[in-house]
Design an enzyme around this catalytic site. Sequence first.
Site, PDB file in Angstrom:
ATOM      1  N   LYS A  10     -22.813   5.184 -34.657  1.00 40.11           N
ATOM      2  CA  LYS A  10     -22.308   4.136 -33.745  1.00 40.11           C
ATOM      3  C   LYS A  10     -21.430   3.167 -34.538  1.00 40.11           C
ATOM      4  O   LYS A  10     -21.395   3.213 -35.773  1.00 40.11           O
ATOM      5  CB  LYS A  10     -23.492   3.412 -33.114  1.00 40.11           C
ATOM      6  CG  LYS A  10     -24.322   2.626 -34.109  1.00 40.11           C
ATOM      7  CD  LYS A  10     -25.652   2.173 -33.507  1.00 40.11           C
ATOM      8  CE  LYS A  10     -26.446   1.395 -34.528  1.00 40.11           C
ATOM      9  NZ  LYS A  10     -27.836   1.189 -34.117  1.00 40.11           N
ATOM     10  N   TYR A  50      -3.433 -22.385 -44.766  1.00 40.49           N
ATOM     11  CA  TYR A  50      -3.637 -23.297 -43.624  1.00 40.49           C
ATOM     12  C   TYR A  50      -4.639 -24.413 -43.925  1.00 40.49           C
ATOM     13  O   TYR A  50      -5.676 -24.169 -44.560  1.00 40.49           O
ATOM     14  CB  TYR A  50      -4.231 -22.525 -42.446  1.00 40.49           C
ATOM     15  CG  TYR A  50      -3.264 -21.638 -41.707  1.00 40.49           C
ATOM     16  CD1 TYR A  50      -2.059 -22.112 -41.204  1.00 40.49           C
ATOM     17  CD2 TYR A  50      -3.594 -20.298 -41.474  1.00 40.49           C
ATOM     18  CE1 TYR A  50      -1.200 -21.275 -40.502  1.00 40.49           C
ATOM     19  CE2 TYR A  50      -2.751 -19.449 -40.770  1.00 40.49           C
ATOM     20  CZ  TYR A  50      -1.552 -19.951 -40.287  1.00 40.49           C
ATOM     21  OH  TYR A  50      -0.720 -19.129 -39.585  1.00 40.49           O
TER      22      TYR A  50
HETATM   23  C1  LIG Z   1     -28.685   1.630 -35.165  1.00 43.54           C
HETATM   24  C2  LIG Z   1     -29.960   2.293 -34.907  1.00 43.54           C
HETATM   25  C3  LIG Z   1     -30.608   3.028 -35.905  1.00 43.54           C
HETATM   26  C4  LIG Z   1     -30.107   3.117 -37.319  1.00 43.54           C
HETATM   27  O1  LIG Z   1     -30.605   2.044 -38.088  1.00 43.54           O
HETATM   28  P1  LIG Z   1     -30.352   2.010 -39.656  1.00 43.54           P
HETATM   29  O2  LIG Z   1     -31.175   0.880 -40.137  1.00 43.54           O
HETATM   30  O3  LIG Z   1     -28.886   1.763 -39.827  1.00 43.54           O
HETATM   31  O4  LIG Z   1     -30.733   3.321 -40.197  1.00 43.54           O
HETATM   32  C5  LIG Z   1     -31.770   3.696 -35.560  1.00 43.54           C
HETATM   33  N1  LIG Z   1     -32.277   3.642 -34.315  1.00 43.54           N
HETATM   34  C6  LIG Z   1     -31.693   2.936 -33.339  1.00 43.54           C
HETATM   35  C7  LIG Z   1     -32.302   2.905 -31.990  1.00 43.54           C
HETATM   36  C8  LIG Z   1     -30.527   2.222 -33.599  1.00 43.54           C
HETATM   37  O5  LIG Z   1     -29.955   1.526 -32.619  1.00 43.54           O
END
Ligand SMILES: *Cc1c(COP(=O)(O)O)cnc(C)c1O
Length: 372
Positions: free
Chosen positions: A34, A265
């Site tokens: 993701k 800035y």
């Molecule tokens: C993002 C996510 C993960 C991954 O977590 P990490 O700490 O990056 O390994 C796992 N399970 C769910 C439901 C998530 O949303």
Amino acid sequence: MKTWLEISKTNLAHNAKEALQRLAPQTKLLAVVKANAYGHGMTLVADALSAKIRADRLWFGVDSTEEGIALRKHGIRAPILVLGYTPLDDLALATRFRLDLTVYNLETVKRLKLGRIHIKLETGTTRQGVGERDALAIAQLASHKPGIKLVGLSTHYANIEDTTDHRYAAMQLKRFCSAADALERAGFKIPIRHTAATAATILFPDTHFNLVRFGLGLYGLWPSKETKVSSYASKEGSPALKSALIWKSVVAQIKKVPSGAPVSYGLTERVHRASRVVVVPVGYSDGYPRALSSVGTVLIRGKRAKVLGRVCMNMMLVDTTDISGVRLEDEVVLLGQQGQDEITADELAAKVGTINYEIVARISPHLLRRSR
Ligand SMILES: *Cc1c(COP(=O)(O)O)cnc(C)c1O
């Protein structure tokens, strides 16, 4: 190119293998991609893993139907689980692209005609998920719809990363197991159980079941210092994670600036000596936090150069007075290794009061990712 990322497919595959080594042979690895694979480039990462990891052990995890569809259109054939919410109006699309869904309400099951679902259990994180009774009701309804396959049962821990005291996680695991047992007693055989993200994958084999959801670790990053410390003390030992990303830019201008001149800035910072200031054409809209104004450092010719004054939308200024031989279009490293030195996501995160996850996840998806 003004700014780009170089991604090591070798290190991505290495990290995935480090995780797989800790799993029982039948346990699968769901690579969480993701947020554009935590900024690393979703399709690039999916290709790297598909090429190097056995197909029968690899799943992908995305947040949304859109991300899942992008993976399918790219040619990814592995199972893909949508971890986040799927709006009712998107269910038909999810079916069409063979996306597994995370489900925690009856409305979804009522509307869904065809597909595989994973029920998300609430065990103490107070985020997505339902308690045992609602899970039973969802399973019941799904069992009356021949197109729906209940394949998974999952939960997510609230407090593994932030502590070395893992009693809360142990309590969540207990609740998960007791709900799983209740579903089984009611006649629902759910083949895939999954609870672990990176920290639990590394620290607690009891949380693995038959699938782990491995995100941050894939990218060679640690969820926290506490996780790292706990892993040194654990029976399984510490995996050798390798960072996979270098964020680069170039020197766009070199200028001599008199002592006392304000930079950028707001005139928030002045140089206190005759200085050499370099323009670096990357800024906060590219994902470099504006909070690093006057506190960030970058690498040029293997040496550290401090960010001067405000980070702008698409550029920033750095002090190269103490670095000799800087030339136009020399490479600048914002994140990652150059020469003997390395700027880590952990370092930048500490400077701006956030976590490494946010630093990499917010690198603009518009930047080119090149594999190396
Ligand atoms: C993002 C996510 C993960 C991954 O977590 P990490 O700490 O990056 O390994 C796992 N399970 C769910 C439901 C998530 O949303």
